[in-house]
Scaffold this motif. Structure first.
Motif, PDB file in Angstrom:
ATOM      1  N   CYS A  24       0.804  -1.227   0.001  1.00 29.80           N
ATOM      2  CA  CYS A  24      -0.063  -0.072  -0.006  1.00 29.80           C
ATOM      3  C   CYS A  24       0.767   1.297  -0.033  1.00 29.80           C
ATOM      4  O   CYS A  24       0.451   2.463  -0.803  1.00 29.80           O
ATOM      5  CB  CYS A  24      -0.892  -0.270   1.102  1.00 29.80           C
ATOM      6  N   VAL A  25       1.918   1.393   0.666  1.00 32.36           N
ATOM      7  CA  VAL A  25       2.949   2.532   0.709  1.00 32.36           C
ATOM      8  C   VAL A  25       3.386   2.749  -0.817  1.00 32.36           C
ATOM      9  O   VAL A  25       3.347   4.108  -0.820  1.00 32.36           O
ATOM     10  CB  VAL A  25       3.963   2.127   1.731  1.00 32.36           C
ATOM     11  N   PHE A  26       3.598   2.016  -1.544  1.00 31.70           N
ATOM     12  CA  PHE A  26       4.181   2.115  -2.994  1.00 31.70           C
ATOM     13  C   PHE A  26       2.913   2.225  -3.833  1.00 31.70           C
ATOM     14  O   PHE A  26       3.048   3.218  -4.726  1.00 31.70           O
ATOM     15  CB  PHE A  26       4.975   0.966  -3.407  1.00 31.70           C
ATOM     16  N   THR A  27       1.569   1.958  -3.748  1.00 30.26           N
ATOM     17  CA  THR A  27       0.643   2.013  -4.756  1.00 30.26           C
ATOM     18  C   THR A  27      -0.333   3.174  -4.156  1.00 30.26           C
ATOM     19  O   THR A  27      -1.320   3.441  -4.940  1.00 30.26           O
ATOM     20  CB  THR A  27      -0.094   0.680  -4.868  1.00 30.26           C
ATOM     21  N   ASN A  28      -0.185   3.690  -3.045  1.00 33.84           N
ATOM     22  CA  ASN A  28      -1.339   4.644  -2.712  1.00 33.84           C
ATOM     23  C   ASN A  28      -1.231   5.900  -3.552  1.00 33.84           C
ATOM     24  O   ASN A  28      -2.437   6.367  -4.058  1.00 33.84           O
ATOM     25  CB  ASN A  28      -0.998   5.195  -1.136  1.00 33.84           C
ATOM     26  N   PRO A  29      -0.341   6.413  -4.039  1.00 34.73           N
ATOM     27  CA  PRO A  29      -0.339   7.624  -4.944  1.00 34.73           C
ATOM     28  C   PRO A  29      -1.223   7.232  -6.111  1.00 34.73           C
ATOM     29  O   PRO A  29      -2.113   8.109  -6.560  1.00 34.73           O
ATOM     30  CB  PRO A  29       1.026   7.767  -5.450  1.00 34.73           C
ATOM     31  N   LEU A  30      -1.410   6.070  -6.886  1.00 33.02           N
ATOM     32  CA  LEU A  30      -2.074   5.627  -7.800  1.00 33.02           C
ATOM     33  C   LEU A  30      -3.463   5.393  -7.516  1.00 33.02           C
ATOM     34  O   LEU A  30      -4.598   5.520  -8.188  1.00 33.02           O
ATOM     35  CB  LEU A  30      -1.840   4.127  -8.236  1.00 33.02           C
ATOM     36  N   GLU A  31      -3.697   5.114  -5.969  1.00 37.82           N
ATOM     37  CA  GLU A  31      -5.155   5.060  -5.412  1.00 37.82           C
ATOM     38  C   GLU A  31      -5.807   6.573  -5.358  1.00 37.82           C
ATOM     39  O   GLU A  31      -7.178   6.843  -5.845  1.00 37.82           O
ATOM     40  CB  GLU A  31      -5.085   4.505  -3.896  1.00 37.82           C
ATOM     41  N   VAL A  32      -4.859   7.605  -5.094  1.00 38.95           N
ATOM     42  CA  VAL A  32      -5.420   8.877  -5.263  1.00 38.95           C
ATOM     43  C   VAL A  32      -5.775   9.073  -6.654  1.00 38.95           C
ATOM     44  O   VAL A  32      -6.809   9.852  -6.766  1.00 38.95           O
ATOM     45  CB  VAL A  32      -4.164   9.809  -4.600  1.00 38.95           C
ATOM     46  N   ILE A  33      -5.070   9.154  -7.658  1.00 39.06           N
ATOM     47  CA  ILE A  33      -5.424   9.319  -9.034  1.00 39.06           C
ATOM     48  C   ILE A  33      -6.530   8.563  -9.611  1.00 39.06           C
ATOM     49  O   ILE A  33      -7.228   9.289 -10.131  1.00 39.06           O
ATOM     50  CB  ILE A  33      -4.089   8.772  -9.754  1.00 39.06           C
ATOM     51  N   LYS A  34      -6.702   7.134  -9.051  1.00 41.97           N
ATOM     52  CA  LYS A  34      -7.766   6.603  -9.595  1.00 41.97           C
ATOM     53  C   LYS A  34      -9.142   6.927  -9.000  1.00 41.97           C
ATOM     54  O   LYS A  34     -10.093   7.284  -9.661  1.00 41.97           O
ATOM     55  CB  LYS A  34      -7.698   5.071  -9.090  1.00 41.97           C
ATOM     56  N   THR A  35      -9.070   7.506  -7.629  1.00 42.14           N
ATOM     57  CA  THR A  35     -10.098   8.070  -7.006  1.00 42.14           C
ATOM     58  C   THR A  35     -10.778   9.329  -7.694  1.00 42.14           C
ATOM     59  O   THR A  35     -11.828   9.679  -7.876  1.00 42.14           O
ATOM     60  CB  THR A  35      -9.989   8.135  -5.679  1.00 42.14           C
ATOM     61  N   ARG A  36      -9.677  10.207  -8.035  1.00 44.65           N
ATOM     62  CA  ARG A  36     -10.142  11.565  -8.670  1.00 44.65           C
ATOM     63  C   ARG A  36     -10.818  11.114 -10.243  1.00 44.65           C
ATOM     64  O   ARG A  36     -11.770  12.078 -10.643  1.00 44.65           O
ATOM     65  CB  ARG A  36      -8.873  12.234  -8.874  1.00 44.65           C
ATOM     66  N   LEU A  37     -10.212  10.094 -10.750  1.00 41.38           N
ATOM     67  CA  LEU A  37     -10.778   9.875 -12.112  1.00 41.38           C
ATOM     68  C   LEU A  37     -12.056   9.426 -12.332  1.00 41.38           C
ATOM     69  O   LEU A  37     -12.836   9.856 -12.833  1.00 41.38           O
ATOM     70  CB  LEU A  37      -9.607   9.182 -12.946  1.00 41.38           C
ATOM     71  N   GLN A  38     -12.239   8.604 -11.235  1.00 41.31           N
ATOM     72  CA  GLN A  38     -13.676   7.900 -10.904  1.00 41.31           C
ATOM     73  C   GLN A  38     -14.696   8.742 -10.506  1.00 41.31           C
ATOM     74  O   GLN A  38     -15.724   8.703 -10.763  1.00 41.31           O
ATOM     75  CB  GLN A  38     -13.514   6.615  -9.740  1.00 41.31           C
ATOM     76  N   LEU A  39     -14.139   9.857  -9.912  1.00 42.86           N
ATOM     77  CA  LEU A  39     -15.242  10.882  -9.542  1.00 42.86           C
ATOM     78  C   LEU A  39     -15.485  12.025 -10.611  1.00 42.86           C
ATOM     79  O   LEU A  39     -16.140  12.715 -10.596  1.00 42.86           O
ATOM     80  CB  LEU A  39     -14.797  11.383  -8.278  1.00 42.86           C
TER      81      LEU A  39
END
Length: 307
Positions: A24-39
């Motif tokens: 999670c430490v390494f992939t969290n930035p991608l989670e932020v981007i994914k959340t913004r794109l999905q909204l």
């Protein structure tokens, strides 16, 4: 499932949670981007809204400009809490069911993965709720989706508890459980099958970490394809505004969200953020399953030496 001696479910709980938290430490930035794109463009027809986030690289730059480099790790504390709770329960229950012999039955790994995932999603739902809302927050000029204005994980917990009560912490769980059931069943079943297939081909030494790496790479593709539509719905349900009674103002639940997205945004909207979703799910699946597999081998060897 593995060519090593089984470890106790309690050990799997610790190993699974630890492996996924590290990933999670390494992939969290991608989670932020994914959340913004999905909204982005929520319940708006394509072409009728400004696209503030365009693809992975441009979105990373947009987040960094708006929130600073640390903005790429928004929601990390909540993400780690979610990974620890959800995956600890998930791996524990999966290991427990495998020890009962369920995985030896036809379709047993799929059933075990789905049930374990559902239980893990329920336990971790409050953490995922807060993670999603924190990751959506940004400056007004770059905002997509509803802005909840939380200051911290504890502050978000306090606000939700005060305004919506205990049940408010589980709002959106109806989307999270199917999401993780599908993802967990696919991940655990395809990882086990892919790893066994790679071992059968004898391309690599049986005990090599490359076997688990190859299996997890195959698994990651399947997970991203089946999980992304549920991921979009889950993000929307968790982030939507609520009325005074704690009811969602945009969606009544999973089915209503799916229907509204398809009607107003088109079916392709169910794959919004697929690029970052795969780049997050892929490395996360690879890292977590590889770490879990290697840690289980070490634990199994240590257990064998103690006997």
């Amino acid at each position: 499932m593995e060519a090593v001696e089984p470890v106790p479910p309690a050990v799997d709980l610790v190993l699974g949670a630890s492996a996924c938290c590290l990933a999670c430490v390494f992939t969290n930035p991608l989670e932020v981007i994914k959340t913004r794109l999905q909204l982005q463009g929520e319940l708006q027809a394509p072409g009728t809204y400004p696209r503030l986030y365009r693809g992975l690289v441009a979105s990373v730059a947009a987040v960094a400009r708006a929130d600073g480099l640390w903005g790429l790790q928004k929601g990390l504390a909540a993400g780690l809490l979610y990974q620890g709770l959800m995956n600890g329960v998930r791996f524990y229950c999966y290991s427990l069911m495998c020890q009962t012999g369920l995985s030896q039955q036809p379709g047993g790994t799929v059933v075990a993965g789905a049930v374990a995932g559902a239980l893990g999603a329920f336990v971790g739902s409050p953490a995922y709720l807060i993670k999603t809302q924190l990751q959506a927050q940004t400056v007004a000029a770059m905002a997509v989706g509803h802005q909840h204005q939380h200051q911290s994980v504890l502050g978000a917990l306090e606000t939700i508890w005060r305004q919506q009560g205990l049940l408010g912490l589980w709002r959106g769980v109806g989307g999270a459980v199917p999401r993780v059931m599908v993802g967990s069943a696919t991940q655990l079943a395809t990882f086990a099958s892919a790893k066994a297939w790679v071992q059968e081909q004898q391309w690599l030494p049986e005990d090599s970490w490359l076997v688990a790496l190859t299996g997890s790479m195959i698994s990651s593709v399947a997970v991203a394809v089946v999980m992304t539509p549920f991921d979009v719905v889950s993000t929307r349900l968790y982030n939507q505004p609520v009325d005074r009674a704690g009811r969602g103002q945009l969606y009544r639940g999973l089915t209503d969200c799916l229907v509204k997205i398809c009607q107003q945004e088109g079916t392709s909207a169910l794959y919004k953020g697929f690029g970052p979703a795969y780049l997050r799910l892929g490395p996360h699946t690879i890292l977590s399953m590889l770490l879990w597999d290697e840690l289980r081998k070490l634990a199994s060897r240590a257990q064998h030496q103690d006997i």
